[in-house]
Design a protein around this motif. Structure first.
Motif, mmCIF file in Angstrom:
data_model
loop_
_atom_site.group_PDB
_atom_site.id
_atom_site.type_symbol
_atom_site.label_atom_id
_atom_site.label_comp_id
_atom_site.label_asym_id
_atom_site.label_seq_id
_atom_site.Cartn_x
_atom_site.Cartn_y
_atom_site.Cartn_z
ATOM 1 N N LEU A 172 0.823 -1.208 0.000
ATOM 2 C CA LEU A 172 0.000 0.000 0.000
ATOM 3 C C LEU A 172 0.861 1.262 0.000
ATOM 4 N N LYS A 173 1.935 1.272 0.763
ATOM 5 C CA LYS A 173 2.788 2.463 0.802
ATOM 6 C C LYS A 173 3.419 2.729 -0.567
ATOM 7 N N SER A 174 3.832 1.679 -1.239
ATOM 8 C CA SER A 174 4.472 1.837 -2.551
ATOM 9 C C SER A 174 3.466 2.331 -3.588
ATOM 10 N N LEU A 175 2.297 1.713 -3.617
ATOM 11 C CA LEU A 175 1.278 2.118 -4.590
ATOM 12 C C LEU A 175 0.753 3.517 -4.303
ATOM 13 N N GLY A 176 0.685 3.881 -3.013
ATOM 14 C CA GLY A 176 0.230 5.222 -2.657
ATOM 15 C C GLY A 176 1.142 6.293 -3.226
ATOM 16 N N LYS A 177 2.455 6.059 -3.186
ATOM 17 C CA LYS A 177 3.406 7.023 -3.740
ATOM 18 C C LYS A 177 3.263 7.125 -5.264
ATOM 19 N N ILE A 178 2.964 5.993 -5.894
ATOM 20 C CA ILE A 178 2.791 5.988 -7.356
ATOM 21 C C ILE A 178 1.516 6.727 -7.748
ATOM 22 N N GLU A 179 0.455 6.543 -6.963
ATOM 23 C CA GLU A 179 -0.868 7.085 -7.312
ATOM 24 C C GLU A 179 -1.051 8.530 -6.883
ATOM 25 N N ALA A 180 -0.230 9.039 -5.981
ATOM 26 C CA ALA A 180 -0.462 10.371 -5.391
ATOM 27 C C ALA A 180 -0.613 11.460 -6.444
ATOM 28 N N VAL A 181 0.326 11.555 -7.380
ATOM 29 C CA VAL A 181 0.269 12.623 -8.385
ATOM 30 C C VAL A 181 -0.825 12.372 -9.420
ATOM 31 N N PRO A 182 -0.910 11.167 -10.024
ATOM 32 C CA PRO A 182 -2.013 10.940 -10.968
ATOM 33 C C PRO A 182 -3.385 11.172 -10.345
ATOM 34 N N GLY A 183 -3.542 10.830 -9.064
ATOM 35 C CA GLY A 183 -4.831 11.004 -8.403
ATOM 36 C C GLY A 183 -5.280 12.451 -8.364
ATOM 37 N N LEU A 184 -4.328 13.372 -8.262
ATOM 38 C CA LEU A 184 -4.678 14.797 -8.262
ATOM 39 C C LEU A 184 -5.267 15.224 -9.603
ATOM 40 N N PHE A 185 -4.931 14.476 -10.663
ATOM 41 C CA PHE A 185 -5.438 14.790 -11.997
ATOM 42 C C PHE A 185 -6.525 13.798 -12.427
ATOM 43 N N ASN A 186 -7.160 13.165 -11.433
ATOM 44 C CA ASN A 186 -8.315 12.295 -11.656
ATOM 45 C C ASN A 186 -7.980 11.037 -12.456
ATOM 46 N N ILE A 187 -6.783 10.534 -12.264
ATOM 47 C CA ILE A 187 -6.348 9.296 -12.922
ATOM 48 C C ILE A 187 -6.000 8.295 -11.828
#
Length: 472
Positions: A352-367
């Motif tokens: 979860l910690k690894s995927l959270g770091k990967i998703e943090a920036v794309p998530g801000l752009f609704n991806i």
């Protein structure tokens, strides 16, 4: 029935017929053809904002200088004629997908779209007269009517008769969208069918391809325009109104009302994560189904906003295309920003910690594909409840805060779907909508947190057991 059984029933019984419909030529043409209108909608939204600056001194200065009218012109000829881009794009994509020269089909579709509507507009005096009329200058609607009544009957008739030989821009915008979709699909199908059957003029090889292609288009275009002429004649002589008006009254208005209902909002919000859960792109499926209804809702709100009359009492819609993009799919399908926050703040498992770091920036752009397939959320029973529940609760609460006047209706501005939350909220509804989007982000975190915590604990246990087995 256990989770595996339910998953098999959905994937084997429910999804195949749905995907069969979604993957038809018509649905692919609709989905991809509507994309051609998107740049004009977004560009037009910029001019819509400029022509309606919420700060009164600036708005008055723009009006007095004439720039507000200039911005309105740009808005009207981009956002305001979205049905034109749709009717051309849908027929173009349909024929392109069939492997033929496609631009002539798009132009044929436009010709038919215009040819099926009455080329006239109501006299401005008709809207100015009577108690409910807009009036003219300092004269009220009643005063205008009284003055008109003093003129000879022939002159009264002339002044109040429709203006002929003019394209009615009403049908080029949101009100003509369903007609544009139907005409685009019909033209794409008919044009392709005639070319496959060999209905074309074939010129010698020495003739340049760009010239030969136009002769290839002549027969199918001629046939389709002739059929459209007879359809127009039938509606003109028998129905006494044009086809676009009939489609708007009998099909588009009821469907827009259905999509704009509380139940409609909940169904859309539920189906997006539902399809994703089983590995099918819920955003694309629901986008293809709802675009033709929600984009006209957006257009109606934009027109009211431009006129300074944006309110539910004046007919503004609650559920628009921006409601879908910027609330139901905020930070990605399932509104997974709450899960991102958990992984960055409280996750203990490496996964979860690894995927959270990967998703943090794309998530801000609704991806949020890293979560959908990497976590995964697809077919994950541990996170299914918040994945389904969050969009539904957000759709319900957003509908209600608009319905009860806590925040205003969406203004029709089309923020790109990748616009970060809070910024998109400000663009589509002002500061109150931006604040509400911030509340939605908190809601997402509150809903996902307990489920993510349990899932993280399970993953941590598995990782510790795997590490212990390795070291044994």
């Amino acid at each position: 029935m256990d989770n595996v059984g339910r998953g098999n029933w959905v994937s084997e019984k429910l999804l195949p017929p749905i995907m069969k419909v979604v993957n038809t030529k018509a649905m692919n043409a609709l989905k991809d053809g509507m994309v051609y209108s998107l740049p004009f909608i977004i560009i037009g939204s910029i001019f819509l904002i400029l022509s309606n600056i919420p700060y009164k001194p600036v708005a008055q200065a723009l009006t007095d200088s004439g720039w507000s009218a200039i911005f309105t012109q740009a808005y009207t000829t981009s956002f305001g004629i979205m049905a034109v881009w749709a009717v051309v794009g849908i027929a173009y994509v349909y024929v392109r997908n069939e492997g033929f020269e496609a631009l002539p089909a798009g132009l044929t579709s436009l010709a038919i779209f215009l040819g099926l509507q009455s080329l006239q507009v109501a006299s401005p005096l008709s809207a100015a007269m009577g108690k409910a009329g807009s009036g003219v200058g300092s004269l009220s609607g009643t005063q205008v009517a009284e003055h008109i009544d003093k003129l000879p009957h022939a002159l009264q008739t002339f002044l109040t008769s429709p203006v002929t030989g003019a394209i009615n821009i009403t049908w080029l915008g949101g009100q003509g969208m369903i007609a544009a979709i139907l005409i685009g699909i019909f033209v794409g199908w008919g044009y392709s069918a005639m070319l496959r059957a060999g209905w074309k003029i074939t010129l010698p090889e020495q003739v340049p391809a760009n010239v030969a292609n136009q002769f290839t288009a002549m027969i199918p275009a001629g046939v389709l325009i002739t059929v459209a002429m007879f359809i127009y004649a039938f509606f003109s002589f028998i129905v006494k109104e044009d086809l676009l008006q009939t489609i708007y009254t009998l099909i588009q208005t009821p469907l827009q009302g259905l999509s704009d209902s509380f139940g409609g909002a909940l169904i859309i919000a539920f189906l997006v994560p539902f399809f994703w859960f089983f590995g099918v792109h819920g955003g694309l499926i629901m986008g293809a189904i709802t675009t033709g209804l929600l984009v006209p809702n957006t257009f109606d709100n934009a027109a009211l906003y431009h006129a300074g009359k944006l309110s539910l009492a004046n007919g503004a819609h609650i559920v628009t295309n921006e409601f879908y993009n910027n609330f139901i799919n905020l930070t990605g399908s399932g509104i997974t920003i709450g899960l991102v926050i958990f992984t960055l703040v409280a996750a203990r498992s490496v996964q979860l910690k690894s995927l959270g770091k990967i998703e943090a920036v794309p998530g801000l752009f609704n991806i949020n594909e890293p979560f959908l397939f990497g976590l995964p959320l697809v077919l994950n029973p541990f996170l299914a409840i918040p994945f389904f529940l969050t969009p539904v609760l957000v759709a319900a609460s957003t509908y209600l805060v608009i319905y009860f006047g806590i925040v205003p209706p969406l203004n029709g501005v089309a923020a790109p779907w990748t616009t970060p939350p809070i910024i998109s909220g400000f663009l589509i509804g002002g500061w109150k909508m931006a604040v509400w989007q911030a509340v939605v982000l908190v809601m997402s975190a509150a809903i996902y947190w307990p489920f993510a915590k349990k899932y993280d604990k399970m993953l941590l246990t598995q990782e510790q057991e795997a590490e212990a087995a390795e070291n044994a």
